[in-house]
Motif scaffolding. Structure first.
Motif, PDB file in Angstrom:
ATOM      1  N   ARG A 176     -13.745 -29.194 -31.130  1.00 34.35           N
ATOM      2  CA  ARG A 176     -12.783 -29.414 -30.049  1.00 34.35           C
ATOM      3  C   ARG A 176     -11.965 -30.675 -30.273  1.00 34.35           C
ATOM      4  NH1 ARG A 176     -16.252 -29.792 -24.702  1.00 34.35           N
ATOM      5  NH2 ARG A 176     -17.172 -27.949 -25.685  1.00 34.35           N
ATOM      6  N   ASN A 177     -12.588 -31.712 -30.838  1.00 29.57           N
ATOM      7  CA  ASN A 177     -11.843 -32.935 -31.140  1.00 29.57           C
ATOM      8  C   ASN A 177     -11.016 -32.780 -32.410  1.00 29.57           C
ATOM      9  OD1 ASN A 177     -12.798 -34.433 -28.912  1.00 29.57           O
ATOM     10  ND2 ASN A 177     -14.715 -34.881 -29.976  1.00 29.57           N
ATOM     11  N   ALA A 178     -11.566 -32.060 -33.378  1.00 28.28           N
ATOM     12  CA  ALA A 178     -10.831 -31.857 -34.624  1.00 28.28           C
ATOM     13  C   ALA A 178      -9.547 -31.081 -34.388  1.00 28.28           C
ATOM     14  CB  ALA A 178     -11.714 -31.132 -35.635  1.00 28.28           C
ATOM     15  N   MET A 179      -9.593 -30.124 -33.470  1.00 24.16           N
ATOM     16  CA  MET A 179      -8.404 -29.326 -33.175  1.00 24.16           C
ATOM     17  C   MET A 179      -7.279 -30.190 -32.647  1.00 24.16           C
ATOM     18  SD  MET A 179      -8.107 -26.104 -30.561  1.00 24.16           S
ATOM     19  CE  MET A 179      -6.537 -25.323 -30.204  1.00 24.16           C
ATOM     20  N   ARG A 180      -7.608 -31.220 -31.882  1.00 24.50           N
ATOM     21  CA  ARG A 180      -6.593 -32.105 -31.311  1.00 24.50           C
ATOM     22  C   ARG A 180      -5.994 -33.041 -32.359  1.00 24.50           C
ATOM     23  NH1 ARG A 180      -5.474 -32.699 -26.300  1.00 24.50           N
ATOM     24  NH2 ARG A 180      -6.592 -31.649 -24.645  1.00 24.50           N
ATOM     25  N   GLN A 181      -6.686 -33.245 -33.468  1.00 22.70           N
ATOM     26  CA  GLN A 181      -6.238 -34.194 -34.468  1.00 22.70           C
ATOM     27  C   GLN A 181      -5.347 -33.560 -35.532  1.00 22.70           C
ATOM     28  OE1 GLN A 181      -9.360 -36.886 -35.932  1.00 22.70           O
ATOM     29  NE2 GLN A 181     -10.617 -36.374 -34.161  1.00 22.70           N
ATOM     30  N   CYS A 182      -5.031 -32.295 -35.366  1.00 21.85           N
ATOM     31  CA  CYS A 182      -4.116 -31.641 -36.297  1.00 21.85           C
ATOM     32  C   CYS A 182      -3.063 -30.891 -35.493  1.00 21.85           C
ATOM     33  CB  CYS A 182      -4.872 -30.693 -37.235  1.00 21.85           C
ATOM     34  SG  CYS A 182      -5.721 -29.334 -36.404  1.00 21.85           S
ATOM     35  N   ALA A 183      -2.177 -30.196 -36.172  1.00 20.35           N
ATOM     36  CA  ALA A 183      -1.055 -29.520 -35.518  1.00 20.35           C
ATOM     37  C   ALA A 183      -1.469 -28.269 -34.763  1.00 20.35           C
ATOM     38  CB  ALA A 183       0.000 -29.154 -36.561  1.00 20.35           C
ATOM     39  N   LEU A 184      -2.722 -27.831 -34.916  1.00 24.01           N
ATOM     40  CA  LEU A 184      -3.147 -26.579 -34.311  1.00 24.01           C
ATOM     41  C   LEU A 184      -3.053 -26.611 -32.788  1.00 24.01           C
ATOM     42  CD1 LEU A 184      -4.319 -23.772 -34.532  1.00 24.01           C
ATOM     43  CD2 LEU A 184      -6.608 -24.778 -34.673  1.00 24.01           C
ATOM     44  N   HIS A 185      -3.421 -27.718 -32.175  1.00 24.93           N
ATOM     45  CA  HIS A 185      -3.398 -27.805 -30.711  1.00 24.93           C
ATOM     46  C   HIS A 185      -1.996 -27.538 -30.172  1.00 24.93           C
ATOM     47  CE1 HIS A 185      -4.490 -29.125 -26.689  1.00 24.93           C
ATOM     48  NE2 HIS A 185      -3.425 -29.904 -26.683  1.00 24.93           N
ATOM     49  N   GLY A 186      -0.981 -28.130 -30.773  1.00 23.93           N
ATOM     50  CA  GLY A 186       0.384 -27.917 -30.318  1.00 23.93           C
ATOM     51  C   GLY A 186       0.859 -26.493 -30.548  1.00 23.93           C
ATOM     52  N   LEU A 187       0.448 -25.878 -31.679  1.00 29.25           N
ATOM     53  CA  LEU A 187       0.852 -24.503 -31.960  1.00 29.25           C
ATOM     54  C   LEU A 187       0.250 -23.532 -30.955  1.00 29.25           C
ATOM     55  CD1 LEU A 187       0.506 -24.484 -35.863  1.00 29.25           C
ATOM     56  CD2 LEU A 187       2.631 -24.455 -34.548  1.00 29.25           C
ATOM     57  N   VAL A 188      -1.021 -23.749 -30.623  1.00 27.64           N
ATOM     58  CA  VAL A 188      -1.685 -22.852 -29.676  1.00 27.64           C
ATOM     59  C   VAL A 188      -1.065 -22.986 -28.295  1.00 27.64           C
ATOM     60  CG1 VAL A 188      -3.866 -22.377 -28.483  1.00 27.64           C
ATOM     61  CG2 VAL A 188      -3.851 -22.781 -30.955  1.00 27.64           C
ATOM     62  N   GLU A 189      -0.844 -24.220 -27.856  1.00 32.30           N
ATOM     63  CA  GLU A 189      -0.317 -24.425 -26.509  1.00 32.30           C
ATOM     64  C   GLU A 189       1.158 -24.031 -26.392  1.00 32.30           C
ATOM     65  OE1 GLU A 189      -2.123 -25.118 -23.870  1.00 32.30           O
ATOM     66  OE2 GLU A 189      -3.862 -25.069 -25.204  1.00 32.30           O
ATOM     67  N   SER A 190       1.815 -23.773 -27.494  1.00 30.79           N
ATOM     68  CA  SER A 190       3.212 -23.338 -27.448  1.00 30.79           C
ATOM     69  C   SER A 190       3.347 -21.821 -27.392  1.00 30.79           C
ATOM     70  CB  SER A 190       3.965 -23.865 -28.672  1.00 30.79           C
ATOM     71  OG  SER A 190       3.457 -23.301 -29.875  1.00 30.79           O
ATOM     72  N   LEU A 191       2.231 -21.088 -27.412  1.00 31.56           N
ATOM     73  CA  LEU A 191       2.289 -19.637 -27.318  1.00 31.56           C
ATOM     74  C   LEU A 191       2.826 -19.223 -25.942  1.00 31.56           C
ATOM     75  CD1 LEU A 191      -1.138 -18.655 -28.953  1.00 31.56           C
ATOM     76  CD2 LEU A 191       1.142 -18.320 -29.927  1.00 31.56           C
ATOM     77  N   PRO A 192       3.473 -18.077 -25.867  1.00 31.64           N
ATOM     78  CA  PRO A 192       3.978 -17.625 -24.563  1.00 31.64           C
ATOM     79  C   PRO A 192       2.836 -17.282 -23.615  1.00 31.64           C
ATOM     80  CG  PRO A 192       4.240 -15.907 -26.216  1.00 31.64           C
ATOM     81  CD  PRO A 192       3.817 -17.141 -26.950  1.00 31.64           C
ATOM     82  N   ALA A 193       3.116 -17.299 -22.324  1.00 32.49           N
ATOM     83  CA  ALA A 193       2.102 -17.001 -21.318  1.00 32.49           C
ATOM     84  C   ALA A 193       1.544 -15.606 -21.525  1.00 32.49           C
ATOM     85  CB  ALA A 193       2.707 -17.119 -19.922  1.00 32.49           C
ATOM     86  N   GLY A 194       0.227 -15.506 -21.500  1.00 29.07           N
ATOM     87  CA  GLY A 194      -0.442 -14.227 -21.704  1.00 29.07           C
ATOM     88  C   GLY A 194      -1.019 -14.076 -23.085  1.00 29.07           C
ATOM     89  N   ALA A 195      -0.432 -14.733 -24.087  1.00 29.62           N
ATOM     90  CA  ALA A 195      -0.959 -14.697 -25.446  1.00 29.62           C
ATOM     91  C   ALA A 195      -1.985 -15.807 -25.615  1.00 29.62           C
ATOM     92  CB  ALA A 195       0.170 -14.860 -26.462  1.00 29.62           C
ATOM     93  N   CYS A 196      -2.978 -15.579 -26.468  1.00 31.23           N
ATOM     94  CA  CYS A 196      -4.046 -16.558 -26.609  1.00 31.23           C
ATOM     95  C   CYS A 196      -4.634 -16.537 -27.997  1.00 31.23           C
ATOM     96  CB  CYS A 196      -5.151 -16.297 -25.579  1.00 31.23           C
ATOM     97  SG  CYS A 196      -6.117 -14.809 -25.918  1.00 31.23           S
TER      98      CYS A 196
END
Length: 412
Positions: free
Chosen positions: A231-251
């Protein structure tokens, strides 16, 4: 007194010059005699192993795939023939790629240099030149879905492997992978202890990866030292921003190590997984999530260098890991193409329906606008995950009874 001092200084200078001359006259340590290295005759070698059906076993891909990969990076592997003649002959691009693939497949540099007819220094030079070319190749780039069509294709892919269309809004599945390394030096990092994983009892780096329904990586990056959790490693790379930029409903679906949000959907853990509603969701979500586990397993079995701790520096390890991930995707794409499967085309599950929605739908079959259900979100809570669990219940899907018995025995 001054005259005597000048005489002593002159005498010392003469003695110093004489000693230096004697040292220069002494025979030094003998050098290894130079000899001409006979380069590997690549055409004859490749044809021989094609006839023996051992080409794929050695290089993890067929000859046609090898030639295709070589065409992507050949321009970066060409050398100056005039300068190469002075060093015993050029190392052709095919030989560079052969040495790299054989090494990544688990071969020893000692055997590779003997077969290829190159020196140890030349081997490592062409190895890193080829790895750099692979990492810079645009045809091998790892892409996270960001356009509407790419997201739809990814969702349709996972919907096709989900029984009964239970999961109809998954873009990718995420998990962490500990890539083992040798103990780093103090020059590379100020905190050596941070790379030691207490769970695996070894040194390594935390790799965060997202896979698609074909177990290809759509995101792969060194995120944090081995001591970090997912969970901390995900925040330290670009993955967190890519996931949170998905459209509503996608996960993106992950294991219980991740914090639930409206776009990051982990399976339920603790006492929640004992509730039938959430237990059924875990079963169908795991049908998708297993694809990233399969990706790690395929990658580690195919590229034998991962069976031992990587001995390169941390800086070079980033390039090495990225090259392995790209080659992993390339091999899967070649297998799908040979099987006649069109990229991003998946045969949907046959459950009596000819259409599986790619976004959450209500009981009337109308698409649900999740951004109208809630206003804002916070970590640790996911309206989307709750909606997905209730949707599975609405489809009257549940964990098979035989699977329930096995899971109960595992819990006991």
């Amino acid at each position: 007194m001054d005259h005597e001092y000048e005489q002593d200084a002159a005498l010392l200078l003469q003695l110093f010059i004489l000693s230096v001359g004697l040292l220069l006259c002494l025979p030094g340590e003998p050098r290894n005699p130079s000899f001409f290295e006979q380069r590997l005759a690549w055409k004859r070698y490749s044809e021989k192993h094609q006839k023996r059906s051992t080409f794929t076993r050695r290089l993890r891909m067929g000859k046609d795939s090898f030639d295709k990969l070589l065409s992507f990076i050949v321009d970066d592997l060409l050398v100056n023939e005039t300068q190469a003649v002075r060093r015993g002959g050029s190392i052709i691009p095919a030989l560079c790629l052969y040495c790299t693939l054989r090494y990544l497949a688990g071969g020893s540099y000692l055997d590779i240099t003997d077969i290829a007819g190159i020196s140890k220094s030349s081997f490592y030079r062409v190895l890193w030149k080829t790895i750099t070319a692979i990492c810079k190749c645009p045809q091998l780039k790892i892409r996270f879905p960001n356009t509407g069509q790419e997201i739809k294709d990814a969702i349709d892919g996972f919907a096709g492997i989900s029984d009964g269309g239970a999961i109809s809004n998954c873009v990718g599945v995420v998990d962490g992978y500990l890539m083992r390394i040798k103990v780093p030096t103090k020059k590379e990092t100020g905190n050596i202890r941070s790379f030691f994983s207490g769970h695996y009892q070894c040194y390594g780096v935390n790799i965060q990866a997202v896979a698609d329904h074909h177990s290809r990586f759509i995101f792969f990056a060194y995120a944090a030292p081995g001591v970090s959790d997912d969970r901390n490693a995900m925040r330290q790379c670009a993955l967190h921003g890519l996931v949170e930029s998905l459209p509503a409903g996608a996960c993106v679906i992950g294991d219980a190590a991740y914090i639930p949000t409206e776009r990051m959907v982990p399976i339920y853990q603790g006492t929640d997984k004992l509730i039938p509603l959430y237990d059924n969701f875990n079963f169908y979500a795991s049908q998708c999530r297993i694809r990233v586990e399969m990706a790690f397993g395929i990658m580690q079995m195919k590229w034998g260098i991962l069976a031992r701790p990587l001995g390169c520096s941390l800086k070079n390890m980033l390039w090495l890991a990225q090259a392995i991930a790209r080659l992993h995707n390339f091999c899967i794409n070649e297998r799908l193409e040979a099987a006649g499967t069109v990229d991003n085309d998946t045969v949907l599950s046959t459950n009596g329906t000819g259409y599986i929605p790619s976004v959450p739908h209500d009981a009337d079959g109308d698409p649900v606008r999740l951004d109208n259900i809630f206003k804002g979100s916070f970590e640790g809570n996911s309206y989307l995950r709750e909606f997905m669990a209730k949707r599975i219940k609405g489809l009257q899907l549940q964990r098979p009874s035989r699977n329930k018995k096995r899971r109960r025995r595992e819990d006991e």
